[in-house]
Design a protein around this motif. Structure first.
Motif, PDB file in Angstrom:
ATOM      1  N   THR A  79       7.916  -1.399   4.042  1.00 45.96           N
ATOM      2  CA  THR A  79       8.644  -1.435   2.768  1.00 45.96           C
ATOM      3  C   THR A  79       8.040  -2.540   1.904  1.00 45.96           C
ATOM      4  N   GLU A  80       8.474  -2.567   0.668  1.00 47.64           N
ATOM      5  CA  GLU A  80       7.927  -3.587  -0.235  1.00 47.64           C
ATOM      6  C   GLU A  80       8.464  -4.976   0.101  1.00 47.64           C
ATOM      7  N   LEU A 101       3.107   3.877   6.765  1.00 47.42           N
ATOM      8  CA  LEU A 101       3.202   3.913   5.306  1.00 47.42           C
ATOM      9  C   LEU A 101       3.694   5.280   4.856  1.00 47.42           C
ATOM     10  N   VAL A 114       6.688   2.890  -0.054  1.00 45.71           N
ATOM     11  CA  VAL A 114       5.936   2.018  -0.961  1.00 45.71           C
ATOM     12  C   VAL A 114       5.698   2.695  -2.314  1.00 45.71           C
ATOM     13  N   ARG A 115       6.020   1.955  -3.385  1.00 47.98           N
ATOM     14  CA  ARG A 115       5.706   2.404  -4.746  1.00 47.98           C
ATOM     15  C   ARG A 115       4.520   1.624  -5.301  1.00 47.98           C
ATOM     16  N   PHE A 117       1.483  -0.872  -4.380  1.00 44.74           N
ATOM     17  CA  PHE A 117       0.693  -1.386  -3.249  1.00 44.74           C
ATOM     18  C   PHE A 117       0.442  -2.885  -3.331  1.00 44.74           C
ATOM     19  N   LYS A 119       2.514  -5.056  -3.779  1.00 44.56           N
ATOM     20  CA  LYS A 119       3.605  -5.746  -3.081  1.00 44.56           C
ATOM     21  C   LYS A 119       3.409  -5.769  -1.563  1.00 44.56           C
ATOM     22  N   VAL A 120       2.621  -4.856  -1.027  1.00 42.35           N
ATOM     23  CA  VAL A 120       2.465  -4.831   0.435  1.00 42.35           C
ATOM     24  C   VAL A 120       1.111  -5.383   0.878  1.00 42.35           C
TER      25      VAL A 120
END
Ligand code: DOR
Ligand code: ZN
Length: 350
Positions: A79-80, A101, A114-115, A117, A119-120
């Motif tokens: 998740t983010e 993912l 994930v919206r 990337f 953030k991850v």
């Protein structure tokens, strides 16, 4: 003609076991033939932390029949807000073998995925550093992209840029369904062995005509959706090639019949019960029975840096077609076992 076959016990490198009543019904189906499985984390709520993975693993162990020799290999749902330190601890403890993912909205219970990337990236950088694989559901979710093109577009616009940004990241392209997926996995694997792909049993058998011609077949609906015949043939060539880049991940994904046979039916084929006989049929048809063990029992273990299983299973072929249970029963309702649509003469010797 070969009428029997002994293999190292197979591993299912992509499996949905669910939870509660469904887990109780389906866990014995996988434990019967498989030694280990990579367990998907898309529960509600998702298995996103080490503590959640530990608790889920305990529930799986409790659902196994007495004496079962089956090891669940746990994954975390990316998740983010995933914490790189938690991922590292989960890996170091030996509990977690991969991170999954899901692009947000791609499939069942993927809304927490994930919206963005960026953030991850800290998590992915940590995974690249410690060698923990990322398992990708490789479809874009952009509404404008046709559902049959979503895998190829994911490779070009998400996966390839990500692998260029983080070349050390180990990636499994889950349940590939296209010739583009087959080609990208081989190319990456040949370059550095940090890329591999799983292939499901049902995608070796189905094309989109099976799903749609002569009436819609809800039990053949899965994600990624089955593609046209040339793609199925590319998957067959890949799986039966013995190439180390490809291994079995059934994506066996149980939903109750009520949810499959529905105006908005769930995605998933339930193949845990009969995967090994179906694969023996497929590999025999392609003259590749001698490469079945690589696909089911060697290549996946090697990618995950696990020793191959020492135990063996035997498959036998008889003149009479094997009768598989059409459904398994659960307290969450009946679940239809995948019907390949042709007679299968192989069965696993109990
Ligand atoms: O067909 C599918 N079913 N594909 C997925 O990606 C998810 C799975 C499920 O969890 O039902
Ligand atoms: Zn899946």
């Amino acid at each position: 003609m070969k009428n029997s076959l002994t293999l190292r016990r197979p591993d299912d490198m992509h499996l949905h076991l669910r939870d509660g009543a469904m887990l109780a019904a389906v866990a014995p189906e996988s434990a019967r033939d498989f030694a280990r499985a990579i367990i998907m984390p898309n529960l509600v709520p998702p298995v996103a932390t080490m503590a959640q993975a530990q608790a889920y693993r305990a529930r799986i162990m409790a659902a196994l029949p007495k004496g079962a020799q089956f090891e669940p290999l746990m994954t975390l749902y990316l998740t983010e807000t995933t914490d790189p330190a938690d991922v590292e601890a989960a890996h170091l403890s030996g509990l977690v073998k991969a991170v999954k993912l899901y692009p947000a909205g791609a499939t069942t219970n993927s809304h927490g995925g994930v919206r963005n990337f960026d953030k991850v990236m800290p998590v992915l950088e940590k995974m690249a550093e410690i060698g923990l694989p990322l398992c990708t559901h490789g479809e874009v979710t952009t509404p404008e992209v046709d559902i049959f093109d979503r895998e190829a577009v994911f490779i070009d616009t998400v996966l390839d840029p990500l692998r260029r940004r983080l070349p050390q990241l180990r990636v499994v392209m889950e349940h590939i369904t296209t010739e583009e997926g087959v080609a990208y996995a081989a190319q990456g694997a040949n370059l550095g062995a940090n890329l591999a792909a799983t292939i499901t049993t049902h995608h070796l058998i189905l094309n989109r005509n099976h799903l749609l011609v002569g009436g819609i077949k809800p039990h053949y609906y899965c994600l990624p959706v089955a593609k046209r015949e040339k793609h199925r043939l590319a998957l067959r060539r890949a799986a039966t090639s013995g190439h180390a880049a490809y291994f079995l991940g059934t994506d066996s994904a149980p939903h109750s019949d009520a949810l499959k046979e529905h105006a908005c039916g769930c995605a998933g084929c339930f193949t845990a019960t009969n995967t090994m006989p179906l694969l023996a049929h497929v590999f025999e048809e392609d003259g590749a029975l001698d490469r079945l063990e690589a696909f089911t029992s060697l290549n996946g273990a090697a990618f995950y840096r696990l020793p191959p299983n020492e135990a063996r299973i035997s498959l036998v072929k008889s003149a009479q077609a094997t009768v598989f249970p059409p459904k398994i029963q659960s307290e969450a309702g009946p679940v239809t076992v995948f019907d390949p649509g042709f007679a299968v003469h192989w069965r696993v010797q109990p």
